[in-house]
Design a protein around this motif. Structure first.
Motif, short mmCIF file in Angstrom:
data_model
loop_
_atom_site.label_atom_id
_atom_site.label_comp_id
_atom_site.label_asym_id
_atom_site.label_seq_id
_atom_site.Cartn_x
_atom_site.Cartn_y
_atom_site.Cartn_z
N GLY A 111 9.28 1.22 -0.96
CA GLY A 111 8.73 1.63 -2.25
C GLY A 111 8.07 3.00 -2.22
N ALA A 112 8.32 3.76 -1.14
CA ALA A 112 7.80 5.12 -1.09
C ALA A 112 8.76 6.05 -1.82
N ASN A 113 8.35 7.29 -1.91
CA ASN A 113 9.20 8.32 -2.45
C ASN A 113 9.55 9.25 -1.28
N PRO A 114 10.65 8.94 -0.57
CA PRO A 114 10.94 9.71 0.64
C PRO A 114 11.47 11.11 0.33
N THR A 115 11.02 12.08 1.10
CA THR A 115 11.41 13.47 0.90
C THR A 115 11.87 14.06 2.23
N PRO A 116 13.18 14.21 2.43
CA PRO A 116 13.65 14.80 3.68
C PRO A 116 13.26 16.27 3.74
N MET A 117 12.84 16.70 4.92
CA MET A 117 12.33 18.06 5.06
C MET A 117 12.38 18.44 6.53
N ASP A 150 0.84 -1.21 0.00
CA ASP A 150 0.00 0.00 0.00
C ASP A 150 0.87 1.26 0.00
N VAL A 151 2.06 1.16 0.61
CA VAL A 151 3.00 2.29 0.59
C VAL A 151 3.52 2.47 -0.83
N ALA A 152 3.95 1.34 -1.42
CA ALA A 152 4.55 1.38 -2.76
C ALA A 152 3.52 1.73 -3.84
N GLY A 153 2.29 1.31 -3.59
CA GLY A 153 1.24 1.70 -4.51
C GLY A 153 0.94 0.71 -5.61
N LEU A 154 1.92 -0.05 -6.07
CA LEU A 154 1.75 -1.01 -7.17
C LEU A 154 1.13 -0.33 -8.40
N ASP A 155 -0.21 -0.34 -8.51
CA ASP A 155 -0.83 0.24 -9.71
C ASP A 155 -0.83 1.77 -9.71
N VAL A 156 -0.79 2.34 -8.50
CA VAL A 156 -0.76 3.80 -8.40
C VAL A 156 0.64 4.21 -7.93
N ARG A 157 0.91 5.50 -7.88
CA ARG A 157 2.27 5.90 -7.50
C ARG A 157 2.53 5.67 -6.01
N GLY A 158 3.80 5.45 -5.67
CA GLY A 158 4.18 5.27 -4.28
C GLY A 158 3.91 6.54 -3.49
N LEU A 159 3.67 6.37 -2.20
CA LEU A 159 3.42 7.54 -1.36
C LEU A 159 4.67 8.39 -1.28
N SER A 160 4.51 9.70 -1.34
CA SER A 160 5.65 10.56 -1.00
C SER A 160 5.57 10.84 0.50
N VAL A 161 6.62 10.41 1.18
CA VAL A 161 6.63 10.48 2.64
C VAL A 161 7.76 11.40 3.09
N ARG A 162 7.41 12.40 3.87
CA ARG A 162 8.45 13.26 4.45
C ARG A 162 9.21 12.48 5.49
N THR A 163 10.54 12.53 5.44
CA THR A 163 11.35 11.91 6.49
C THR A 163 12.20 12.98 7.15
N MET A 164 12.78 12.61 8.27
CA MET A 164 13.80 13.47 8.87
C MET A 164 15.02 13.47 7.95
N GLU A 165 15.91 14.42 8.17
CA GLU A 165 17.12 14.48 7.34
C GLU A 165 18.14 13.47 7.88
N ASN A 166 17.90 12.21 7.54
CA ASN A 166 18.68 11.11 8.09
C ASN A 166 18.72 9.98 7.07
N PRO A 167 19.93 9.52 6.71
CA PRO A 167 20.04 8.54 5.61
C PRO A 167 19.38 7.20 5.90
N VAL A 168 19.34 6.77 7.16
CA VAL A 168 18.71 5.48 7.46
C VAL A 168 17.19 5.59 7.24
N HIS A 169 16.63 6.72 7.62
CA HIS A 169 15.19 6.90 7.38
C HIS A 169 14.87 6.94 5.89
N LEU A 170 15.73 7.58 5.13
CA LEU A 170 15.56 7.57 3.67
C LEU A 170 15.55 6.14 3.15
#
Ligand code: TF8
Length: 344
Positions: A195-201, A168-188
């Motif tokens: 399968g999300a599209n992580p966005t540090p912010m 459900d995160v990756a989306g399969l047929d639809v686009r993956g969720l864009s998820v804000r993460t902390m500015e941290n490489p492990v979270h990315l």
């Protein structure tokens, strides 16, 4: 529940009163006004316990140490405020450990997914000698790290769809969720693995980013989601508990060095006392906040063991990449401290 399907909406759960402040008044070693910047809101355990920290210092110095607390990221975000500590333009701040891995790389161990299964395990780790070593490792950075406390178990929220699985995160047929993460490489890495599209912010930009649809979602403890009013812009929550994040209370080394040793000792003691209180408040807030979010219209998905296992499996690549970099030995030490609490 009130009549007509209405549910009581309270501002906070029944919170424990702060422990009584005891101990004698410290002799006069001058007066100090200390500015402390926080990321979170006034209703958060972080803010409430920081006021308690201020009260301890005020009472034990008869007002000679004043702590002025600035909430809501108004002085900057975690990364900026730590830089302000280094240059001495801010006295204190209280970031997530994840934002501080650039200073002490070992802290990234806490960012590994599903590492600390229970709050008891997390507390035992934060109180261990190993954790004290991490605080001591700030030496030379311009930051004096005082204590760990609890940010808490992180949960996913989003505005696109209910999430029950990594698919459900990756989306399969639809686009993956864009998820804000902390500015941290492990979270990315965690959100990439799902399968999300992580966005540090920066956290302070997050509400409007979600409001404007720049990102679909984010992940933080229920208490933060509630006290930051994220439910106004997020329809779905999932109880993933994918990472336990500590906070670290810290002071500018420049400020620390200006203080008399008697004041330093008092501040260190007050920091630990307020951290204990913060952990208690955070625990009191946690499930309560989830239920409040539900009462305010967020659709919350609780996951059973098999569903959690699917998330754990999806993030296995994070361990393969990051465990060697963070240190296998450090990770097994954390795991054995955690396991010891399960046997108690
Ligand atoms: C994040 C953290 C933050 C805290 C605090 C706001 O998501 O969990 O909530 O570090 O400074 O950025």
């Amino acid at each position: 529940t009130l009549g007509f399907g209405l549910t009581a909406q309270a501002q906070s759960p029944d919170l424990s009163d702060p422990p009584a402040i005891d101990g004698e008044v410290i002799a006069d070693h001058g007066s100090h006004t200390i500015r402390m910047g926080l990321g979170l809101a006034e209703s958060s355990p972080q803010y409430i316990s920081s006021q308690y920290f201020a009260d301890i210092l005020e009472q034990r110095t008869e007002g000679r140490i004043t702590i002025n607390v600035f909430p809501n990221s108004q002085l900057g975000d975690d990364v900026q405020m730590m830089e302000m500590l280094q240059t001495g333009t801010l006295d204190m701040t209280y970031p997530s450990s994840s934002a501080a891995t650039t200073y002490v790389s070992e802290l990234a161990a806490f960012d590994l997914p599903f590492l600390l299964p229970t709050r008891e395990a997390a507390i035992a780790v934060m109180q261990s000698d190993m954790a004290q070593d991490m605080l001591d490792a700030f030496e030379g950075s311009g930051i004096k790290a005082l204590t760990f406390s609890e940010n808490g178990y992180r949960q996913l929220s989003n505005s696109a769809r209910p999430v029950e699985s990594p698919d459900d995160v990756a989306g399969l047929d639809v686009r993956g969720l864009s998820v804000r993460t902390m500015e941290n490489p492990v979270h990315l890495a965690i959100w990439e693995a799902m399968g999300a599209n992580p966005t540090p912010m920066a956290f302070g930009e997050l509400f409007s980013a979600m409001e404007q649809g720049v990102v679909d979602g984010q992940e933080n403890p229920w208490s933060t989601i509630l006290t930051s009013n994220f439910h106004e812009v997020q329809d779905y929550g999932t109880e993933t508990r994918h990472v336990y994040t500590p906070f670290i209370m810290m002071m500018s080394q420049r400020t620390w060095d200006r203080l008399d040793p008697a004041y330093q000792e008092l501040i260190q003691q007050a920091a630990r006392q307020s951290a204990q209180y913060e952990i208690q408040l955070s625990a009191e807030y946690d499930d309560w906040s989830r239920d409040q979010l539900e009462a305010r219209g967020m659709q919350i998905t609780r996951l059973d063991d098999d569903q959690i296992a699917a998330f754990q499996e999806a993030v296995q690549p994070v361990y393969e990449t990051w465990a060697p970099r963070i240190g296998e030995e450090l990770i097994s030490e954390i795991q054995s401290i955690a396991e010891a609490t399960a046997n108690d």
